[in-house]
Write a protein that holds these residues in place. Structure first.
Motif, PDB file in Angstrom:
ATOM      1  N   GLN A  24       0.840  -1.199   0.000  1.00  0.00           N
ATOM      2  CA  GLN A  24       0.000   0.000   0.000  1.00  0.00           C
ATOM      3  C   GLN A  24       0.872   1.244   0.000  1.00  0.00           C
ATOM      4  OE1 GLN A  24      -3.478   0.133   2.647  1.00  0.00           O
ATOM      5  NE2 GLN A  24      -2.723   2.076   3.434  1.00  0.00           N
ATOM      6  N   SER A  25       0.469   2.248  -0.765  1.00  0.00           N
ATOM      7  CA  SER A  25       1.214   3.501  -0.796  1.00  0.00           C
ATOM      8  C   SER A  25       1.090   4.211   0.547  1.00  0.00           C
ATOM      9  CB  SER A  25       0.686   4.409  -1.913  1.00  0.00           C
ATOM     10  OG  SER A  25       0.790   3.770  -3.171  1.00  0.00           O
ATOM     11  N   THR A  26       2.112   4.975   0.856  1.00  0.00           N
ATOM     12  CA  THR A  26       2.094   5.704   2.107  1.00  0.00           C
ATOM     13  C   THR A  26       0.914   6.671   2.158  1.00  0.00           C
ATOM     14  OG1 THR A  26       3.314   7.278   3.483  1.00  0.00           O
ATOM     15  CG2 THR A  26       3.732   7.351   1.117  1.00  0.00           C
ATOM     16  N   GLN A  27       0.308   6.765   3.332  1.00  0.00           N
ATOM     17  CA  GLN A  27      -0.839   7.651   3.503  1.00  0.00           C
ATOM     18  C   GLN A  27      -0.428   9.109   3.680  1.00  0.00           C
ATOM     19  OE1 GLN A  27      -4.038   6.756   3.277  1.00  0.00           O
ATOM     20  NE2 GLN A  27      -3.485   4.622   2.869  1.00  0.00           N
ATOM     21  N   HIS A  28       0.869   9.362   3.749  1.00  0.00           N
ATOM     22  CA  HIS A  28       1.347  10.725   3.976  1.00  0.00           C
ATOM     23  C   HIS A  28       1.623  11.470   2.668  1.00  0.00           C
ATOM     24  CE1 HIS A  28       1.671   9.769   8.218  1.00  0.00           C
ATOM     25  NE2 HIS A  28       2.372   8.694   7.912  1.00  0.00           N
ATOM     26  N   VAL A  29       1.261  10.872   1.554  1.00  0.00           N
ATOM     27  CA  VAL A  29       1.454  11.503   0.249  1.00  0.00           C
ATOM     28  C   VAL A  29       0.109  11.584  -0.456  1.00  0.00           C
ATOM     29  CG1 VAL A  29       2.588  11.341  -2.005  1.00  0.00           C
ATOM     30  CG2 VAL A  29       3.820  10.667   0.071  1.00  0.00           C
ATOM     31  N   VAL A  30      -0.257  12.768  -0.894  1.00  0.00           N
ATOM     32  CA  VAL A  30      -1.481  12.976  -1.667  1.00  0.00           C
ATOM     33  C   VAL A  30      -1.169  12.680  -3.131  1.00  0.00           C
ATOM     34  CG1 VAL A  30      -3.261  14.627  -2.330  1.00  0.00           C
ATOM     35  CG2 VAL A  30      -2.252  14.732  -0.037  1.00  0.00           C
ATOM     36  N   GLN A  31      -1.964  11.816  -3.739  1.00  0.00           N
ATOM     37  CA  GLN A  31      -1.692  11.391  -5.113  1.00  0.00           C
ATOM     38  C   GLN A  31      -2.699  11.986  -6.092  1.00  0.00           C
ATOM     39  OE1 GLN A  31      -0.594   7.251  -5.834  1.00  0.00           O
ATOM     40  NE2 GLN A  31      -0.644   6.853  -3.623  1.00  0.00           N
ATOM     41  N   HIS A  32      -2.179  12.360  -7.270  1.00  0.00           N
ATOM     42  CA  HIS A  32      -3.006  12.865  -8.366  1.00  0.00           C
ATOM     43  C   HIS A  32      -2.595  12.157  -9.644  1.00  0.00           C
ATOM     44  CE1 HIS A  32      -4.329  16.218  -5.807  1.00  0.00           C
ATOM     45  NE2 HIS A  32      -3.051  16.371  -5.470  1.00  0.00           N
ATOM     46  N   CYS A  33      -3.565  11.778 -10.441  1.00  0.00           N
ATOM     47  CA  CYS A  33      -3.320  11.224 -11.774  1.00  0.00           C
ATOM     48  C   CYS A  33      -3.828  12.210 -12.814  1.00  0.00           C
ATOM     49  CB  CYS A  33      -4.013   9.868 -11.946  1.00  0.00           C
ATOM     50  SG  CYS A  33      -3.076   8.482 -11.300  1.00  0.00           S
ATOM     51  N   MET A  34      -2.932  12.662 -13.682  1.00  0.00           N
ATOM     52  CA  MET A  34      -3.272  13.629 -14.710  1.00  0.00           C
ATOM     53  C   MET A  34      -3.358  12.905 -16.052  1.00  0.00           C
ATOM     54  SD  MET A  34      -3.217  15.948 -12.473  1.00  0.00           S
ATOM     55  CE  MET A  34      -3.722  17.295 -13.525  1.00  0.00           C
ATOM     56  N   ILE A  35      -4.525  12.920 -16.682  1.00  0.00           N
ATOM     57  CA  ILE A  35      -4.736  12.280 -17.980  1.00  0.00           C
ATOM     58  C   ILE A  35      -4.472  13.302 -19.070  1.00  0.00           C
ATOM     59  CG2 ILE A  35      -6.265  10.826 -19.333  1.00  0.00           C
ATOM     60  CD1 ILE A  35      -5.615   9.743 -16.549  1.00  0.00           C
ATOM     61  N   LEU A  36      -3.419  13.115 -19.838  1.00  0.00           N
ATOM     62  CA  LEU A  36      -3.003  14.063 -20.866  1.00  0.00           C
ATOM     63  C   LEU A  36      -3.022  13.379 -22.234  1.00  0.00           C
ATOM     64  CD1 LEU A  36      -0.024  15.626 -18.885  1.00  0.00           C
ATOM     65  CD2 LEU A  36      -2.334  16.554 -19.155  1.00  0.00           C
ATOM     66  N   PRO A  37      -3.171  14.171 -23.310  1.00  0.00           N
ATOM     67  CA  PRO A  37      -3.359  13.551 -24.636  1.00  0.00           C
ATOM     68  C   PRO A  37      -2.129  12.867 -25.199  1.00  0.00           C
ATOM     69  CG  PRO A  37      -3.326  15.939 -24.809  1.00  0.00           C
ATOM     70  CD  PRO A  37      -3.382  15.625 -23.343  1.00  0.00           C
ATOM     71  N   ASP A  38      -0.912  13.413 -24.956  1.00  0.00           N
ATOM     72  CA  ASP A  38       0.276  12.814 -25.566  1.00  0.00           C
ATOM     73  C   ASP A  38       1.511  13.224 -24.772  1.00  0.00           C
ATOM     74  OD1 ASP A  38       0.679  15.492 -26.289  1.00  0.00           O
ATOM     75  OD2 ASP A  38      -0.205  15.191 -28.279  1.00  0.00           O
ATOM     76  N   GLU A  39       2.678  12.798 -25.277  1.00  0.00           N
ATOM     77  CA  GLU A  39       3.935  13.070 -24.588  1.00  0.00           C
ATOM     78  C   GLU A  39       4.256  14.562 -24.569  1.00  0.00           C
ATOM     79  OE1 GLU A  39       5.884  10.801 -23.015  1.00  0.00           O
ATOM     80  OE2 GLU A  39       4.284   9.357 -23.414  1.00  0.00           O
ATOM     81  N   ALA A  40       3.927  15.259 -25.650  1.00  0.00           N
ATOM     82  CA  ALA A  40       4.197  16.698 -25.687  1.00  0.00           C
ATOM     83  C   ALA A  40       3.401  17.423 -24.616  1.00  0.00           C
ATOM     84  CB  ALA A  40       3.869  17.246 -27.076  1.00  0.00           C
ATOM     85  N   ALA A  41       2.180  16.999 -24.383  1.00  0.00           N
ATOM     86  CA  ALA A  41       1.369  17.613 -23.338  1.00  0.00           C
ATOM     87  C   ALA A  41       1.955  17.351 -21.956  1.00  0.00           C
ATOM     88  CB  ALA A  41      -0.063  17.096 -23.424  1.00  0.00           C
ATOM     89  N   LYS A  42       2.530  16.172 -21.755  1.00  0.00           N
ATOM     90  CA  LYS A  42       3.173  15.872 -20.474  1.00  0.00           C
ATOM     91  C   LYS A  42       4.353  16.807 -20.230  1.00  0.00           C
ATOM     92  CE  LYS A  42       4.058  11.515 -19.846  1.00  0.00           C
ATOM     93  NZ  LYS A  42       4.397  10.100 -20.139  1.00  0.00           N
ATOM     94  N   GLU A  43       5.154  17.022 -21.276  1.00  0.00           N
ATOM     95  CA  GLU A  43       6.299  17.910 -21.135  1.00  0.00           C
ATOM     96  C   GLU A  43       5.853  19.345 -20.864  1.00  0.00           C
ATOM     97  OE1 GLU A  43       9.711  19.347 -24.182  1.00  0.00           O
ATOM     98  OE2 GLU A  43       9.561  17.162 -23.857  1.00  0.00           O
ATOM     99  N   ALA A  44       4.821  19.788 -21.551  1.00  0.00           N
ATOM    100  CA  ALA A  44       4.309  21.144 -21.317  1.00  0.00           C
ATOM    101  C   ALA A  44       3.753  21.282 -19.906  1.00  0.00           C
ATOM    102  CB  ALA A  44       3.236  21.469 -22.355  1.00  0.00           C
ATOM    103  N   PHE A  45       3.107  20.239 -19.408  1.00  0.00           N
ATOM    104  CA  PHE A  45       2.545  20.276 -18.054  1.00  0.00           C
ATOM    105  C   PHE A  45       3.656  20.451 -17.017  1.00  0.00           C
ATOM    106  CE2 PHE A  45       1.514  18.033 -14.133  1.00  0.00           C
ATOM    107  CZ  PHE A  45       0.300  18.599 -13.781  1.00  0.00           C
ATOM    108  N   VAL A  46       4.743  19.693 -17.177  1.00  0.00           N
ATOM    109  CA  VAL A  46       5.831  19.788 -16.210  1.00  0.00           C
ATOM    110  C   VAL A  46       6.509  21.148 -16.297  1.00  0.00           C
ATOM    111  CG1 VAL A  46       8.051  18.814 -15.539  1.00  0.00           C
ATOM    112  CG2 VAL A  46       6.187  17.300 -16.207  1.00  0.00           C
ATOM    113  N   LEU A  47       6.737  21.652 -17.492  1.00  0.00           N
ATOM    114  CA  LEU A  47       7.379  22.953 -17.646  1.00  0.00           C
ATOM    115  C   LEU A  47       6.541  24.064 -17.014  1.00  0.00           C
ATOM    116  CD1 LEU A  47       8.726  22.700 -21.317  1.00  0.00           C
ATOM    117  CD2 LEU A  47      10.084  22.898 -19.226  1.00  0.00           C
ATOM    118  N   GLU A  48       5.242  23.958 -17.130  1.00  0.00           N
ATOM    119  CA  GLU A  48       4.367  24.984 -16.558  1.00  0.00           C
ATOM    120  C   GLU A  48       4.279  24.879 -15.042  1.00  0.00           C
ATOM    121  OE1 GLU A  48      -0.315  26.459 -16.869  1.00  0.00           O
ATOM    122  OE2 GLU A  48       0.499  24.959 -18.265  1.00  0.00           O
TER     123      GLU A  48
END
Length: 586
Positions: A378-402
């Motif tokens: 089980q994942s640690t309860q002390h970390v809040v997790q989010h899953c971001m659904i993005l269209p492609d790899e370029a969108a992932k890179e833009a998300f991190v840069l922003e």
């Protein structure tokens, strides 16, 4: 010819060539044909991709297997020359102590010691309370379960937990207890329940979530056991305590913690990137080493050296991140090591599947105990997790840069990628945003890996892009955010990545945030994460659930119809196929 060629002739003797196959054209040079036969066969790409240990090269297991393969191939094929006396002497001078063993691996020569005897375990903990109602209440409060690993039945001897380190005043050496009290106020749940069993001489398999103090849980009894041993003789190199870790960084970290708890103990980290000659010189100056923390491949290299280490006096062995060490990439090496130690063995990890537990049973005594703190995997309860659904790899890179400028203000950010090339490529893109970034992966020299990790730990840089080499065991303080740019390959890897944030420090229990970036092609891991969150009671977003429904499904078994039962008599209009019953895969 190579060192291991069995049949070499003197240079003055006539050359005995290998008979040429009749299928080869008579005009073809026999030497060319022979050289072509030496070319290695292309590897199966799918088999390499399935090897978790080779994807990120967390340790040089591929080097070890390559040496074994080359030796076996050279011994199986017919050579051009018969062995000479010079070649035989040169080969024997290596003194590797390795023999050809089963499953096409090298193995240490079998130890001449008798098998492990359960009655030889020495208890260092006297008159400790067992099976009390207060202990049961404590285990219920902290969700601690105990059972015998071989029978899977509840353990009949339930030691009460250690609530304060002062309770062990009669057992711990004074200097060790003073060092512990300077750094820690009270034991964590995993330490409270593990210490009585380890100090009583029991073999142990412990699972607990990341960042809860498992390292200290096995280092304290290891140092206590070390204090009760006879010192190393002048002709002994040690060690007395052996700790095995899957990565170089984790081994170095464990050795550093051991040094902080017992500065006078002769401890050493045996990892790749350190030459045998330097190690020999150090052992000669220090008169041996008492506690060794090592990666499997490098440990076997050092033990194979006649002037290196010896496993003859090992009395306490620890496998940290044991499930990783017992997997295919490390299992052959760990098997060789454990076959040559006769002391107490304990295994620790945050994840441990049923199959891995069955593998571990081979090395643990019948009286071994399994301790589970919380839910395994089980994942640690002390970390809040989010899953971001993005269209492609370029969108992932833009998300991190922003998002990166904001994350840097919050604290240190650890970004995980799947490949070493992707690690460097993403770091170059992030560096364009005027953010100090460094990388950590298996292709970097050990000096550069240490430098990057040291800069990240000292807050000289705020962003570290890494492969899974940084996912297990590393205790980096004040990591506020984990970004999984590429999702993990499985749930175990996901749990260990998330656990790099929300670590337990000397001051307090930290919290953190994890962002997992997914694209439509990641539907399979989305289903794994979705099921995990549901088990942990985390809310599951609708877009994650929708993506998970596109993942791989195992079709239910096909039911026989009436037509198929008639052995090819054909299908009739009045034949109706019976409805499919729900199977366990539905």
């Amino acid at each position: 010819m190579g060192w291991f060629d069995d049949d070499d002739d003197d240079e003055t003797e006539d050359v005995k060539t290998k008979p040429v196959d009749t299928a080869i054209d008579s005009e073809e040079d026999p030497l060319d044909a022979y050289m072509l036969s030496l070319q290695p066969e292309p590897k199966n790409a799918s088999s390499v991709n399935d090897r978790l240990d080779l994807v990120n090269e967390e340790e040089a297991t591929d080097h070890w297997e390559a040496v074994s393969k080359n030796y076996l191939e050279s011994s199986e094929r017919t050579t051009l020359y018969q062995q000479s006396n010079e070649g035989r002497v040169a080969r024997d001078s290596l003194n590797t102590k390795f023999t050809k063993a089963r499953e096409n691996v090298f193995a240490l020569e079998p130890s001449k010691k008798p098998p492990r005897d359960p009655t030889q375990s020495v208890s260092l903990l006297a008159n400790w309370t067992k099976n009390s109602s207060t202990g049961k209440s404590w285990r219920d409060e902290y969700h601690v379960k105990l059972r015998q690993i071989h029978t899977r039945q509840e353990n009949p001897c339930l030691y009460d937990p250690v609530r304060l380190f002062e309770e062990l005043r009669e057992t711990l050496p004074e200097n060790l207890l003073a060092s512990i009290l300077q750094q820690f106020t009270q034991p964590t749940p995993v330490q409270s329940q593990s210490l009585p069993y380890l100090l009583s001489g029991d073999d142990l398999l412990v699972t607990a979530s990341t960042g809860v103090g498992k390292t200290v849980a096995f280092l304290i009894p290891a140092l206590v056991c070390l204090a009760h041993q006879q010192p190393l003789a002048s002709d002994e190199t040690g060690p007395l305590v052996l700790i095995i870790a899957p990565t170089r960084e984790l081994a170095t970290q464990i050795q550093r913690v051991a040094k902080s708890l017992s500065p006078n103990t002769k401890s050493r980290a045996i990892i790749g990137g350190i030459g045998k000659y330097l190690l020999r010189q150090e052992l000669k100056k220090t008169g041996g080493v008492e506690l060794v923390v090592a990666t499997p491949g490098r440990l076997l290299d050092v033990v194979s050296d006649t002037k290196g280490l010896s496993l003859d006096r090992v009395v306490f062995t620890v496998l940290d991140e044991a499930d990783k060490l017992l997997q295919m990439g490390f299992e052959a090496q760990v098997r060789q090591i454990l076959s040559n130690v006769r002391g107490q063995i304990c295994m620790f990890s945050a994840t441990f599947s049923r199959r891995m537990e069955q593998v571990a049973q081979e090395w643990l005594l019948p009286s071994a105990v399994r301790i589970e703190v919380g839910r395994t995997g089980q994942s640690t309860q002390h970390v809040v997790q989010h899953c971001m659904i993005l269209p492609d790899e370029a969108a992932k890179e833009a998300f991190v840069l922003e998002l990166l400028p904001t994350l840097v203000q919050v604290g240190r950010t650890l970004i995980f990628v799947a490949t070493k090339d992707g690690c460097e490529a993403l770091a170059r893109q992030l560096s364009k945003g005027n953010v100090a970034v460094d990388t950590l992966h298996g292709d970097k020299h050990q000096t550069n890996r240490n430098s990057a990790l040291r800069a990240f730990t000292k807050d000289e840089i705020r962003v570290l892009v890494a492969t899974d080499v940084a996912s297990r065991g590393l205790d980096i303080p004040h990591v506020a955010t984990v970004v999984q740019f590429d999702p993990a390959k499985n749930l175990d890897a996901h749990v260990h990545r998330v656990g790099r944030a929300g670590r337990l420090s000397e001051e307090e229990q930290a919290t953190g945030t994890c962002y997992t970036l997914l694209t439509p092609k990641d539907s399979n891991i989305a289903g794994v994460i979705c099921a995990s969150w549901e088990r942990e009671g985390r809310p599951v977003p609708a877009d994650l659930k929708a993506l998970s429904q596109n993942g791989r499904r195992i079709n239910p078994p096909i039911q026989q119809t009436k037509a198929s039962r008639q052995a090819g008599l054909g299908w009739k209009k009045d034949d109706v196929a019976p409805p499919l019953k729900r199977s366990r895969w539905s």
